[in-house]
Design a protein around this motif. Sequence first.
Motif, PDB file in Angstrom:
ATOM      1  N   TYR A   1      18.486  11.994   1.202  1.00 26.83           N
ATOM      2  CA  TYR A   1      19.001  12.449  -0.090  1.00 26.83           C
ATOM      3  C   TYR A   1      18.441  13.828  -0.371  1.00 26.83           C
ATOM      4  CZ  TYR A   1      19.974  12.546  -5.099  1.00 26.83           C
ATOM      5  OH  TYR A   1      20.419  12.898  -6.342  1.00 26.83           O
ATOM      6  N   GLN A   2      19.307  14.793  -0.478  1.00 28.25           N
ATOM      7  CA  GLN A   2      18.899  16.176  -0.741  1.00 28.25           C
ATOM      8  C   GLN A   2      17.750  16.559   0.181  1.00 28.25           C
ATOM      9  OE1 GLN A   2      18.388  16.464  -5.003  1.00 28.25           O
ATOM     10  NE2 GLN A   2      20.568  16.216  -5.378  1.00 28.25           N
ATOM     11  N   ALA A   3      16.534  16.746  -0.358  1.00 29.76           N
ATOM     12  CA  ALA A   3      15.435  17.252   0.461  1.00 29.76           C
ATOM     13  C   ALA A   3      14.526  16.142   0.980  1.00 29.76           C
ATOM     14  CB  ALA A   3      14.615  18.260  -0.354  1.00 29.76           C
ATOM     15  N   SER A   4      14.965  14.900   0.931  1.00 30.61           N
ATOM     16  CA  SER A   4      14.094  13.790   1.326  1.00 30.61           C
ATOM     17  C   SER A   4      14.719  12.976   2.452  1.00 30.61           C
ATOM     18  CB  SER A   4      13.875  12.833   0.149  1.00 30.61           C
ATOM     19  OG  SER A   4      13.260  13.499  -0.910  1.00 30.61           O
ATOM     20  N   LEU A   5      13.866  12.462   3.322  1.00 32.11           N
ATOM     21  CA  LEU A   5      14.285  11.477   4.322  1.00 32.11           C
ATOM     22  C   LEU A   5      13.274  10.341   4.300  1.00 32.11           C
ATOM     23  CD1 LEU A   5      16.037  10.587   6.777  1.00 32.11           C
ATOM     24  CD2 LEU A   5      14.367  11.768   8.228  1.00 32.11           C
ATOM     25  N   THR A   6      13.751   9.120   4.142  1.00 36.53           N
ATOM     26  CA  THR A   6      12.860   7.952   4.178  1.00 36.53           C
ATOM     27  C   THR A   6      13.469   6.906   5.103  1.00 36.53           C
ATOM     28  OG1 THR A   6      13.936   7.286   2.101  1.00 36.53           O
ATOM     29  CG2 THR A   6      11.697   8.117   1.949  1.00 36.53           C
ATOM     30  N   VAL A   7      12.596   6.217   5.837  1.00 35.60           N
ATOM     31  CA  VAL A   7      13.067   5.194   6.773  1.00 35.60           C
ATOM     32  C   VAL A   7      12.234   3.928   6.595  1.00 35.60           C
ATOM     33  CG1 VAL A   7      13.998   6.799   8.481  1.00 35.60           C
ATOM     34  CG2 VAL A   7      11.602   6.149   8.605  1.00 35.60           C
ATOM     35  N   LEU A   8      12.891   2.799   6.742  1.00 42.09           N
ATOM     36  CA  LEU A   8      12.243   1.489   6.617  1.00 42.09           C
ATOM     37  C   LEU A   8      12.329   0.762   7.950  1.00 42.09           C
ATOM     38  CD1 LEU A   8      11.250  -1.156   5.101  1.00 42.09           C
ATOM     39  CD2 LEU A   8      13.660  -1.550   4.536  1.00 42.09           C
ATOM     40  N   ASP A   9      11.199   0.258   8.416  1.00 46.14           N
ATOM     41  CA  ASP A   9      11.181  -0.631   9.579  1.00 46.14           C
ATOM     42  C   ASP A   9      10.961  -2.038   9.045  1.00 46.14           C
ATOM     43  OD1 ASP A   9      10.620  -2.170  11.787  1.00 46.14           O
ATOM     44  OD2 ASP A   9       9.309  -0.694  12.741  1.00 46.14           O
ATOM     45  N   ARG A  10      11.995  -2.870   9.147  1.00 44.85           N
ATOM     46  CA  ARG A  10      11.928  -4.206   8.538  1.00 44.85           C
ATOM     47  C   ARG A  10      11.088  -5.168   9.364  1.00 44.85           C
ATOM     48  NH1 ARG A  10      18.295  -4.974   7.452  1.00 44.85           N
ATOM     49  NH2 ARG A  10      17.755  -6.671   6.025  1.00 44.85           N
ATOM     50  N   GLU A  11      10.753  -4.795  10.599  1.00 43.93           N
ATOM     51  CA  GLU A  11       9.909  -5.677  11.390  1.00 43.93           C
ATOM     52  C   GLU A  11       8.434  -5.421  11.103  1.00 43.93           C
ATOM     53  OE1 GLU A  11      11.120  -6.746  15.338  1.00 43.93           O
ATOM     54  OE2 GLU A  11       9.083  -6.419  16.060  1.00 43.93           O
TER      55      GLU A  11
ATOM     56  N   ILE B   1       7.491   1.786   5.396  1.00 41.37           N
ATOM     57  CA  ILE B   1       8.390   2.872   4.993  1.00 41.37           C
ATOM     58  C   ILE B   1       7.676   4.182   5.263  1.00 41.37           C
ATOM     59  CG2 ILE B   1       9.416   4.067   3.012  1.00 41.37           C
ATOM     60  CD1 ILE B   1      10.030   1.354   1.770  1.00 41.37           C
ATOM     61  N   LEU B   2       8.370   5.099   5.909  1.00 47.71           N
ATOM     62  CA  LEU B   2       7.829   6.441   6.126  1.00 47.71           C
ATOM     63  C   LEU B   2       8.809   7.431   5.538  1.00 47.71           C
ATOM     64  CD1 LEU B   2       6.787   5.622   9.683  1.00 47.71           C
ATOM     65  CD2 LEU B   2       5.255   6.952   8.223  1.00 47.71           C
TER      66      LEU B   2
ATOM     67  N   ILE C   1       3.708   1.966   2.647  1.00 43.20           N
ATOM     68  CA  ILE C   1       4.578   3.124   2.404  1.00 43.20           C
ATOM     69  C   ILE C   1       3.752   4.384   2.626  1.00 43.20           C
ATOM     70  CG2 ILE C   1       6.056   4.307   0.732  1.00 43.20           C
ATOM     71  CD1 ILE C   1       6.251   1.626  -0.802  1.00 43.20           C
ATOM     72  N   GLU C   2       4.245   5.267   3.471  1.00 43.44           N
ATOM     73  CA  GLU C   2       3.521   6.509   3.775  1.00 43.44           C
ATOM     74  C   GLU C   2       4.481   7.683   3.640  1.00 43.44           C
ATOM     75  OE1 GLU C   2       2.304   5.046   7.620  1.00 43.44           O
ATOM     76  OE2 GLU C   2       0.231   4.866   6.943  1.00 43.44           O
ATOM     77  N   LEU C   3       4.156   8.570   2.729  1.00 42.39           N
ATOM     78  CA  LEU C   3       5.025   9.711   2.445  1.00 42.39           C
ATOM     79  C   LEU C   3       4.210  10.996   2.536  1.00 42.39           C
ATOM     80  CD1 LEU C   3       6.612   8.303  -0.881  1.00 42.39           C
ATOM     81  CD2 LEU C   3       7.449   7.933   1.446  1.00 42.39           C
ATOM     82  N   TRP C   4       4.870  12.081   2.856  1.00 49.64           N
ATOM     83  CA  TRP C   4       4.182  13.370   2.788  1.00 49.64           C
ATOM     84  C   TRP C   4       5.130  14.451   2.304  1.00 49.64           C
ATOM     85  CZ3 TRP C   4       6.399  11.883   7.351  1.00 49.64           C
ATOM     86  CH2 TRP C   4       7.043  12.843   8.123  1.00 49.64           C
TER      87      TRP C   4
ATOM     88  N   THR D   1       0.852  -1.189   0.000  1.00 49.04           N
ATOM     89  CA  THR D   1       0.000   0.000   0.000  1.00 49.04           C
ATOM     90  C   THR D   1       0.884   1.234   0.000  1.00 49.04           C
ATOM     91  OG1 THR D   1      -1.678  -1.178   1.244  1.00 49.04           O
ATOM     92  CG2 THR D   1      -1.822   1.210   1.246  1.00 49.04           C
ATOM     93  N   LEU D   2       0.610   2.126  -0.927  1.00 50.22           N
ATOM     94  CA  LEU D   2       1.371   3.375  -1.019  1.00 50.22           C
ATOM     95  C   LEU D   2       0.411   4.545  -0.825  1.00 50.22           C
ATOM     96  CD1 LEU D   2       3.795   5.213  -1.813  1.00 50.22           C
ATOM     97  CD2 LEU D   2       3.213   4.782  -4.201  1.00 50.22           C
TER      98      LEU D   2
END
Lengths: 145, 360
Positions: free
Chosen positions: B119-129, B133-134, B74-77, B41-42
Motif C-alpha cells: 500500500y503506497q509506501a509500505s510492504l508487509t508480509v505474513l507467514d501463516r506457518e 509479519i515483516l 511482528i517486525e517492521l522497519w 510481540t511487536l
Amino acid sequence: MAEPHEFFSPNQADVAAKVIDRELIAIRLLDGTYYSLEPVGTRVWQLIEAGQNVGSIVQTVAAEFGASVEQVAADLRNLVDELLSEGLIVRRDDPGRTAEAPLAASGERYLAPRLNIYRDMGNLLALDPPTPGIDDLLYRDRKRE
Amino acid sequence: MSDDRAATILERMELAFAQAEAQCGDALNEATYGFAGRPVTLGVVGRILGHRTHSAFTHLRATPTLPDCPSLTIELWDAGETGVGCPFDEESGDFERRWLAAGGILSSSADGRYVGFRYQASLTVLDRETQRILGCRRSGSPLSTGEYSKPLVHLLSVWYHDRNVQLLHAGLVARDGAGVLIPGESGTGKSTTCVAAAAQGLEFLADDFAGLEHSNGSGFQGHSVFGTACLRRPDLDRFPDIRGRAVDDGIPEEDKPILFLPELYPGRVRASVRMRALVLLRVGAERTEIRRASRSDALRRFAASTLHTVVPRPGRTALERLTALVEQVPAWWLSLGPELLDLAPAIARILESSSAPDEA
C-alpha cells in the motif's frame, strides 16, 4: 421457465444463506447484494435445498399453506425465475441426494412469495474491484493441526 | 511464482529487518501485547513509525497471565530512518496471486501460506506457518489515516481468522465487561456512538473493527483490535472537550482525525468482553429511543455491513457465526436523537434489559 419435473439447488459456490425465524437471508458473496424471503418463499428455499422438484414443491406448499395448486404453481414459476436470474439457485440435471426438509411452521397464511433484494452494499462495492475472500486464501497449517 | 520464490521474499525481508536492527538498534521500539488473548510481540525499528504503530495497541499491553511464547511476531522497519531499503520495488514483492483491495495490492502464495499487502509506501508480509509479519516503510511520508489508526488490519484479519476470531466491521462498547456490538457501514453513526459512550463512562473496545470469537461454554467474546476512533470533522466538533486532542496527519482528502482512546479515557478501554447485546443504529431520529429488533433484522444488518467491508472478505463460515450470534444475543434498535448525552443511558438500558445468554 421452471417446469414441474425440474430440480434446482442453492448456488453453493457464490451464495451464503441462512434461515432465521422463518426468514431466509442470503448474500451473493461476490458483490455484496443480499436478499430476504418471507415465510412462503423461505419454505420454497428449504424444499429446493432438500432436493424436491418443482412439481413436488408446489404440492407441498399448497398443502401446508392451504392455497390452491394453480396459484402456488404460478407464483413458484415467478420466484424460481427470479432466484435463477439473481444467481441464487442453479439448475440440476438430476435429483441428486434428497434430504429431509425441516418441518413447516403451522398456521401461516399464504402470501405470494416475493424476493426482497437489497443492492445498497452491492452498489457501493460496484465502485471497487471484487475483493478477495478469505476462502481464496485457504491455507492448511499442518504444524497447528 | 513458486512457493520457493515466496519463501525467498520472506527471507530477504528477514535479512533486511536484521540489518535495520543492527544498524539502528537504539531505535528499536518493542513491546508485547495480547491480541484476542494471544501474546503478540511487536518490534519496530524507527522512532516515528514505532511510536505510531504502537499507539494503536497500547491498551492491549501484555499482562503476566499471557503465555511467554508469542502467537505472532511482528517486525517492521522504516527504510527512511534506518537507511535499509525495502528489498523489493513495486510488484516484485507481491506473491503469485494478486488482487486490488483497499486501495492496495493483496497477494498470496499459491498454497496460501504467505500473504502480502502493498500500500503506497509500505510492504508487509505474513507467514501463516511461522506466525510472523515483516514489513517496511519505504519513505518517511505521512501514514494514511488507516495505516495510523488501524495498522496492519488486513494481515491481522487473516491471522485472527486462523484463530477462529472473526474481524467484523462494527463498533464495540461495554459496561462492567458486558459488551454491545454495533454493526453498520461508514456514516451510520458507529464511531460517534462509541466515542460518546466512552466519554460518558462506558468502556470502549472498537469504533470500526472488532474481533468476535465463540468459545465453547462461555458464549461469544468481543475483542478490541485497535484503541483508536476516527471521526469526520463535523462529528468531532460535537465533542468540544476532546477535539483538540485528535491527531490529524494533514492528508486533506482523508479529513478524519484520529482519537487515541486510551490517552483520552485511561482505564476505560478494554481488551475483551462477553457479548451481551447487539445494537442496530438508526440516524436522524427526533429523540434517542430503544426498542427490540428481530433476529432477522440483526442478521440482515450484520451480514450487509460486515461481510463485504472487511478485507479479505469473510466467507460463508462468517455468516454461520453471525447467525449463531444473533440466535444467542438479543438485538435492539437504537434511534439516534440529536443529544449525545442520551446515548450512554440508552446503551445502559439495553444492557440492563438484555440478560446474559446463560440467564435467558
